[in-house]
Design a protein around this motif. Structure first.
Motif, PDB file in Angstrom:
ATOM      1  N   MET A 115      17.736  74.581   1.177  1.00 27.11           N
ATOM      2  CA  MET A 115      17.617  75.981   1.555  1.00 27.11           C
ATOM      3  C   MET A 115      16.370  76.581   0.891  1.00 27.11           C
ATOM      4  SD  MET A 115      20.182  76.205   3.492  1.00 27.11           S
ATOM      5  CE  MET A 115      20.395  77.982   3.754  1.00 27.11           C
ATOM      6  N   PRO A 116      15.885  77.752   1.368  1.00 28.31           N
ATOM      7  CA  PRO A 116      14.707  78.377   0.750  1.00 28.31           C
ATOM      8  C   PRO A 116      14.858  78.584  -0.754  1.00 28.31           C
ATOM      9  CG  PRO A 116      15.217  79.442   2.836  1.00 28.31           C
ATOM     10  CD  PRO A 116      16.353  78.480   2.564  1.00 28.31           C
ATOM     11  N   SER A 117      16.089  78.792  -1.202  1.00 36.11           N
ATOM     12  CA  SER A 117      16.320  79.000  -2.635  1.00 36.11           C
ATOM     13  C   SER A 117      16.248  77.709  -3.436  1.00 36.11           C
ATOM     14  CB  SER A 117      17.707  79.620  -2.843  1.00 36.11           C
ATOM     15  OG  SER A 117      18.712  78.713  -2.414  1.00 36.11           O
ATOM     16  N   GLY A 118      16.201  76.568  -2.717  1.00 40.59           N
ATOM     17  CA  GLY A 118      16.223  75.280  -3.403  1.00 40.59           C
ATOM     18  C   GLY A 118      17.592  74.640  -3.412  1.00 40.59           C
ATOM     19  N   LEU A 119      18.626  75.387  -2.974  1.00 38.17           N
ATOM     20  CA  LEU A 119      19.987  74.858  -2.925  1.00 38.17           C
ATOM     21  C   LEU A 119      20.081  73.756  -1.875  1.00 38.17           C
ATOM     22  CD1 LEU A 119      23.004  75.162  -3.800  1.00 38.17           C
ATOM     23  CD2 LEU A 119      23.247  76.736  -1.860  1.00 38.17           C
ATOM     24  N   LEU A 120      20.735  72.658  -2.213  1.00 36.53           N
ATOM     25  CA  LEU A 120      20.932  71.552  -1.277  1.00 36.53           C
ATOM     26  C   LEU A 120      22.312  71.681  -0.649  1.00 36.53           C
ATOM     27  CD1 LEU A 120      19.493  68.707  -3.501  1.00 36.53           C
ATOM     28  CD2 LEU A 120      18.501  69.484  -1.356  1.00 36.53           C
ATOM     29  N   ILE A 121      22.370  71.599   0.687  1.00 33.25           N
ATOM     30  CA  ILE A 121      23.647  71.669   1.379  1.00 33.25           C
ATOM     31  C   ILE A 121      23.772  70.474   2.314  1.00 33.25           C
ATOM     32  CG2 ILE A 121      23.756  74.189   1.266  1.00 33.25           C
ATOM     33  CD1 ILE A 121      22.889  74.230   4.221  1.00 33.25           C
ATOM     34  N   ALA A 171      22.338  54.661  -4.314  1.00 26.00           N
ATOM     35  CA  ALA A 171      23.724  55.048  -4.595  1.00 26.00           C
ATOM     36  C   ALA A 171      24.648  54.609  -3.467  1.00 26.00           C
ATOM     37  CB  ALA A 171      23.824  56.553  -4.795  1.00 26.00           C
ATOM     38  N   GLY A 172      25.670  53.845  -3.827  1.00 26.21           N
ATOM     39  CA  GLY A 172      26.657  53.422  -2.845  1.00 26.21           C
ATOM     40  C   GLY A 172      26.277  52.208  -2.034  1.00 26.21           C
ATOM     41  N   THR A 173      25.195  51.529  -2.415  1.00 30.36           N
ATOM     42  CA  THR A 173      24.759  50.371  -1.636  1.00 30.36           C
ATOM     43  C   THR A 173      25.194  49.041  -2.250  1.00 30.36           C
ATOM     44  OG1 THR A 173      22.621  50.291  -2.782  1.00 30.36           O
ATOM     45  CG2 THR A 173      22.736  51.611  -0.769  1.00 30.36           C
ATOM     46  N   GLY A 174      25.883  49.105  -3.401  1.00 31.30           N
ATOM     47  CA  GLY A 174      26.306  47.883  -4.079  1.00 31.30           C
ATOM     48  C   GLY A 174      27.721  47.480  -3.713  1.00 31.30           C
ATOM     49  N   TRP A 175      28.544  47.224  -4.750  1.00 31.41           N
ATOM     50  CA  TRP A 175      29.904  46.711  -4.529  1.00 31.41           C
ATOM     51  C   TRP A 175      30.716  47.599  -3.597  1.00 31.41           C
ATOM     52  CZ3 TRP A 175      34.656  48.941  -5.762  1.00 31.41           C
ATOM     53  CH2 TRP A 175      35.776  48.114  -5.555  1.00 31.41           C
ATOM     54  N   ILE A 176      30.592  48.901  -3.734  1.00 36.84           N
ATOM     55  CA  ILE A 176      31.404  49.825  -2.953  1.00 36.84           C
ATOM     56  C   ILE A 176      31.168  49.650  -1.455  1.00 36.84           C
ATOM     57  CG2 ILE A 176      29.793  51.778  -2.849  1.00 36.84           C
ATOM     58  CD1 ILE A 176      33.476  52.136  -3.838  1.00 36.84           C
ATOM     59  N   ALA A 177      30.011  49.097  -1.086  1.00 38.81           N
ATOM     60  CA  ALA A 177      29.690  48.878   0.333  1.00 38.81           C
ATOM     61  C   ALA A 177      29.971  47.444   0.764  1.00 38.81           C
ATOM     62  CB  ALA A 177      28.216  49.205   0.581  1.00 38.81           C
ATOM     63  N   VAL A 196      23.068  67.459  -8.473  1.00 38.63           N
ATOM     64  CA  VAL A 196      22.436  67.089  -7.204  1.00 38.63           C
ATOM     65  C   VAL A 196      23.226  65.968  -6.553  1.00 38.63           C
ATOM     66  CG1 VAL A 196      20.118  67.746  -7.953  1.00 38.63           C
ATOM     67  CG2 VAL A 196      20.922  65.421  -8.357  1.00 38.63           C
ATOM     68  N   PRO A 197      23.147  65.837  -5.225  1.00 41.95           N
ATOM     69  CA  PRO A 197      23.823  64.709  -4.568  1.00 41.95           C
ATOM     70  C   PRO A 197      23.162  63.399  -4.947  1.00 41.95           C
ATOM     71  CG  PRO A 197      22.436  65.892  -3.012  1.00 41.95           C
ATOM     72  CD  PRO A 197      22.464  66.709  -4.271  1.00 41.95           C
ATOM     73  N   ALA A 198      23.952  62.334  -5.005  1.00 41.83           N
ATOM     74  CA  ALA A 198      23.431  61.047  -5.442  1.00 41.83           C
ATOM     75  C   ALA A 198      22.349  60.518  -4.509  1.00 41.83           C
ATOM     76  CB  ALA A 198      24.563  60.028  -5.567  1.00 41.83           C
ATOM     77  N   GLY A 236      29.181  54.529  -6.797  1.00 44.14           N
ATOM     78  CA  GLY A 236      28.899  55.862  -6.276  1.00 44.14           C
ATOM     79  C   GLY A 236      28.738  55.831  -4.775  1.00 44.14           C
ATOM     80  N   GLY A 237      28.227  56.909  -4.229  1.00 43.79           N
ATOM     81  CA  GLY A 237      27.995  56.997  -2.800  1.00 43.79           C
ATOM     82  C   GLY A 237      27.084  58.165  -2.504  1.00 43.79           C
ATOM     83  N   PRO A 238      26.651  58.336  -1.246  1.00 46.02           N
ATOM     84  CA  PRO A 238      25.773  59.451  -0.903  1.00 46.02           C
ATOM     85  C   PRO A 238      26.366  60.808  -1.256  1.00 46.02           C
ATOM     86  CG  PRO A 238      25.892  57.879   0.901  1.00 46.02           C
ATOM     87  CD  PRO A 238      26.948  57.477  -0.091  1.00 46.02           C
ATOM     88  N   GLU A 239      27.707  60.903  -1.213  1.00 48.05           N
ATOM     89  CA  GLU A 239      28.352  62.187  -1.463  1.00 48.05           C
ATOM     90  C   GLU A 239      28.627  62.446  -2.944  1.00 48.05           C
ATOM     91  OE1 GLU A 239      31.755  59.344  -0.281  1.00 48.05           O
ATOM     92  OE2 GLU A 239      29.584  59.517  -0.083  1.00 48.05           O
ATOM     93  N   THR A 240      28.391  61.462  -3.818  1.00 50.73           N
ATOM     94  CA  THR A 240      28.622  61.653  -5.250  1.00 50.73           C
ATOM     95  C   THR A 240      27.693  62.735  -5.785  1.00 50.73           C
ATOM     96  OG1 THR A 240      29.198  59.317  -5.510  1.00 50.73           O
ATOM     97  CG2 THR A 240      28.654  60.537  -7.516  1.00 50.73           C
ATOM     98  N   ILE A 241      28.259  63.708  -6.489  1.00 51.43           N
ATOM     99  CA  ILE A 241      27.446  64.751  -7.106  1.00 51.43           C
ATOM    100  C   ILE A 241      27.107  64.309  -8.527  1.00 51.43           C
ATOM    101  CG2 ILE A 241      27.345  67.167  -7.840  1.00 51.43           C
ATOM    102  CD1 ILE A 241      27.316  66.747  -4.816  1.00 51.43           C
ATOM    103  N   VAL A 242      25.812  64.303  -8.854  1.00 48.00           N
ATOM    104  CA  VAL A 242      25.346  63.858 -10.167  1.00 48.00           C
ATOM    105  C   VAL A 242      24.930  65.078 -10.978  1.00 48.00           C
ATOM    106  CG1 VAL A 242      23.759  62.357 -11.413  1.00 48.00           C
ATOM    107  CG2 VAL A 242      24.554  61.696  -9.130  1.00 48.00           C
TER     108      VAL A 242
END
Length: 304
Positions: A20-26, A121-127, A10-12, A81-87
């Protein structure tokens, strides 16, 4: 045989993603391109991210990391991490534990003013970063070292992961990663512990060797306590001797070359900050003394 174990990814941070209806996150927008203008590292036993942070300071991009402790994983995702990091999760129970962890910890984190779970995610040092004027020449804030978030993060047991799975997630081939880094658990080797040869954590150094072979990086770095030098396996074989043999038999490097490298590192000493500087603001002129202990030949007698 170790098999690929990721059951959920899942995305971070869930903001900016549609279900999506299937539950897939895009993603609602095209994700940023992967950073490939820096040497690429993959970290195992990542903890809260100290090893990765050091590599980022040195100009590397740590593209993937693995950690199974939930508190450490949350800290890593916040800072590196960041919003785009996949976990990725290797077990439905671990995913459920992560969800419960975020719920149980939420009140305490909010009270302390800390970011919560995926939302942080991504709100600490990386930002961090931003200067009113020109930054100092030695500034190590994220923008100054051109740091970018980790791309793929596993909350998982390394024994259930394969190098192929990690490379596939990164879109890389065997041999393309520049470095594998990590510090396998040291509790079973440390003089502060029981030094039990049957401690199951001791075997994780060999899973680290396996993953090095499966990824086949250009180099690897392993950190551990001095006690690993004279620790043996349950069969009575020196741990480092067996570690080198696994890598050599897997074709990573010649056994003798690995042995000489380890021998050259025996007795090496690292120096931390000078407390006199912290107290007085002035650097001490006293030169660090040589180690009092003799150097050790990891595969033979102590050297004088």
């Amino acid at each position: 045989m170790t098999t690929s174990a990721t059951l959920l990814a899942v995305p971070a941070r869930l903001d900016g993603w549609d279900s999506m209806p299937s539950g897939l996150l895009i993603p609602r927008t095209t994700p940023p391109p992967r950073r490939r203008d820096k040497p690429i590292a993959v970290e195992f036993f990542a903890g809260a991210g100290g090893f990765s942070l050091g590599f980022k300071y040195a100009g590397w991009h740590v593209a993937a990391a693995v950690e199974w402790d939930l508190h450490a994983a949350a800290t890593y995702l916040c800072n590196l991490g960041g919003p785009e990091t996949i976990v990725h999760f290797d077990d439905p129970d671990r995913w459920a534990a992560w969800q419960k962890f975020n719920g149980d910890e939420k009140h305490r984190w909010v009270k302390a003013g800390a970011p919560v779970g995926f939302a942080g995610a991504g709100t600490g040092w990386i930002a961090s970063g931003g200067h009113d004027g020109p930054p100092p020449a030695d500034c190590t804030c994220a923008p100054c070292v051109k740091a970018v978030p980790c791309e793929q993060f596993w909350i998982a047991d390394v024994r259930r992961l394969t190098g192929a799975e990690i490379l596939d997630a990164l879109g890389m081939e065997v041999g393309e990663v520049d470095a594998v880094i990590g510090g396998p658990p040291c509790q079973g080797f440390s003089a502060s512990g029981k030094r039990d040869v049957m401690d199951p954590r001791n075997s994780l150094v060999f899973d680290y060797a396996r993953l090095v072979l499966e990824i086949s990086p250009k180099t690897f770095v392993m950190e551990n306590v001095p006690g690993i030098v004279n620790m043996v396996t349950p069969e009575g074989v020196p741990v480092l001797d067996a570690f080198c043999r696994v890598l050599s038999d897997g074709g990573f490097a010649a056994y003798d070359a690995l042995k000489r490298t380890l021998q050259a590192q025996a007795g090496s000493t690292g120096f931390v900050r000078d407390d006199n500087v912290r107290k007085s603001g002035k650097a001490s002129r006293k030169q660090p003394s040589k180690p009092a202990q003799p150097q050790l030949d990891l595969f033979g007698e102590a050297l004088s």
